[in-house]
Write an enzyme that holds these catalytic residues in place. Structure first.
Site, short mmCIF file in Angstrom:
data_model
loop_
_atom_site.label_atom_id
_atom_site.label_comp_id
_atom_site.label_asym_id
_atom_site.label_seq_id
_atom_site.Cartn_x
_atom_site.Cartn_y
_atom_site.Cartn_z
CE LYS A 115 -3.33 12.92 -2.15
NZ LYS A 115 -2.48 12.38 -3.17
CE LYS A 198 5.39 10.06 0.28
NZ LYS A 198 4.54 8.90 0.43
CE LYS A 201 2.93 3.04 -5.57
NZ LYS A 201 1.81 3.22 -4.63
P1 ADP Z 1 3.24 6.23 -2.59
O1 ADP Z 1 3.33 7.07 -1.34
O2 ADP Z 1 4.52 6.05 -3.27
O3 ADP Z 1 2.13 6.65 -3.51
P2 ADP Z 1 1.60 4.28 -1.26
O4 ADP Z 1 0.83 5.48 -0.82
O5 ADP Z 1 0.81 3.24 -1.95
O6 ADP Z 1 2.82 4.76 -2.12
O7 ADP Z 1 2.35 3.65 -0.02
C1 ADP Z 1 2.43 2.28 0.28
C2 ADP Z 1 3.28 2.04 1.49
O8 ADP Z 1 4.62 2.50 1.24
C3 ADP Z 1 2.82 2.79 2.75
O9 ADP Z 1 3.02 1.96 3.88
C4 ADP Z 1 3.72 3.97 2.81
O10 ADP Z 1 3.91 4.45 4.14
C5 ADP Z 1 5.02 3.40 2.27
N1 ADP Z 1 5.86 4.44 1.67
C6 ADP Z 1 5.61 5.14 0.53
N2 ADP Z 1 6.63 6.01 0.28
C7 ADP Z 1 7.52 5.84 1.30
C8 ADP Z 1 8.79 6.43 1.60
N3 ADP Z 1 9.35 7.34 0.80
N4 ADP Z 1 9.43 6.02 2.71
C9 ADP Z 1 8.88 5.08 3.53
N5 ADP Z 1 7.71 4.48 3.29
C10 ADP Z 1 7.03 4.84 2.19
#
Ligand code: ADP
Ligand code: TRP
Length: 333
Positions: A115, A198, A201
């Protein structure tokens, strides 16, 4: 405590629509676990405030994620489904855990360092203590298993440190040590379609659970590839491996085997692979999208689900916080 009595908890931030990474990294396991365990699933709206969303966007995103949870198969009758900000006991615990969380260990967290690089103009204290709030989410229900994707591993490690440290400091056994959970398999990392990294969002490289078929087709056809294998049995380059990773998740095993074989023989046509992947994704996601469209505008139903979840979550959280206060010596005079 037997496996089945283990408490399960996980949350997803309300920062935008859910994508395949959220689904395969987290949500798919939530759906399985609600059949056998006491489960708490929530929308981490406080965690999404680190980037200062507009109030209107925040509100819509919370409603959207609630509908996406339900559309993906989370049944509010089988688990406790709630919004983080509806459970103020989480914040009580957050304050108390901050007293045993050291700045040095928080500064060393990979997500915090990321961050600092990505948003140097907004390194707020909420970002630094993000893992403390996450530990509070988990410990407030004394959860054992936390189904999350690979990116959350380090946060879980800190949650265990705080559980242990609290128990030791106050000579009690209030908190179990929670573990990242994926049914014994490695934690999942769903890649993006842009070649590396990865799916996320904020990365703009995702397929969303509610994307329309034509949007999915377009995104998949644009996915990064390479010029193709030049010799038999060549190792897959990262962008191609990524396509196969997604294929393995949504297509029949024969389909992935067929294209792997073609790759090994240098006869693969990426266009065909992408077309098949797009159609399989569309078929896989169709039921989720249909259910989502049925409920997203039913504010009354969604409001009722959230209210029922709040009651159940607060009852559990209140018990923990009462014990925590007693252990610390915060007693009524
Ligand atoms: P993002 O990372 O897309 O902003 P979140 O932080 O809200 O989403 O993540 C919510 C859940 O989804 C967590 O358990 C996170 O580990 C999982 N997650 C998010 N992106 C991935 C990914 N590319 N592969 C596997 N799990 C993911
Ligand atoms: N930090 C998690 C993420 O970014 C979301 C989250 C908040 C969470 N609190 C949690 C996940 C508690 C599991 C348990 O993905």
């Amino acid at each position: 405590m037997s496996q089945q009595q283990d408490i399960v908890l996980s949350g997803i931030r309300s920062t935008g629509s859910l994508h395949l990474g959220n689904y395969f990294g987290a949500m798919r396991n939530f759906v399985r676990l609600q059949e056998t365990h006491t489960c708490y699933f929530f929308i981490a709206d406080y965690h999404s405030l680190t980037t200062h969303p507009a109030p209107e966007d925040l509100h819509n995103n919370v409603r959207r994620i609630l509908a996406e949870y339900i559309a993906s198969g989370i049944d509010p009758e089988k688990c406790t489904l709630y919004v983080q900000s509806d459970v103020p006991e989480t914040c009580d615990l957050y304050l108390l855990l901050n007293m045993i969380a050291y700045v040095g260990e928080l500064e060393r967290t990979t997500t915090f360092k990321d961050k600092i690089r990505k948003q140097p103009g907004n390194i707020n204290a909420g970002l630094l203590t993000y893992p403390v709030l996450m530990a509070s989410d988990i410990l407030i229900h004394r959860a054992h298993k936390v189904p999350v994707g690979k990116d959350q591993e380090q946060h879980l490690e800190l949650a265990r440190v705080y559980a242990r440290r609290f128990n030791n400091t106050y000579n009690c056994e209030i908190f179990p040590e929670p573990e990242a959970f994926n049914f014994g398999a490695n934690l999942v990392k769903v890649p993006g379609l842009d070649g590396t990294g990865k799916m996320g969002k904020s990365e703009g490289n995702g397929i969303y659970l509610t994307d329309a078929p034509e949007v999915i087709r377009k995104k998949v056809m644009k996915a990064v590839t390479d010029t193709g294998p030049t010799e038999p049995n060549q190792e897959l380059a990262e962008p191609i491996q990524n396509l196969f990773t997604i294929l393995d998740l949504v297509s029949k095993p024969e389909t992935a085997a067929f294209f792997r074989d073609q790759y090994a023989r240098c006869s693969i046509r990426y266009g065909d692979l992408k077309k098949q992947l797009a159609e399989d994704l569309i078929a896989y996601l169709a039921p989720i999208r249909e259910k989502f469209e049925q409920i997203i505008n039913d504010k009354e139903y969604l409001g009722k689900v959230a209210a029922a979840g709040r009651e159940k979550a607060r009852a559990s959280a209140a018990k923990t916080i009462a014990e925590v206060r007693r252990a610390i010596g915060i007693n009524r005079l």
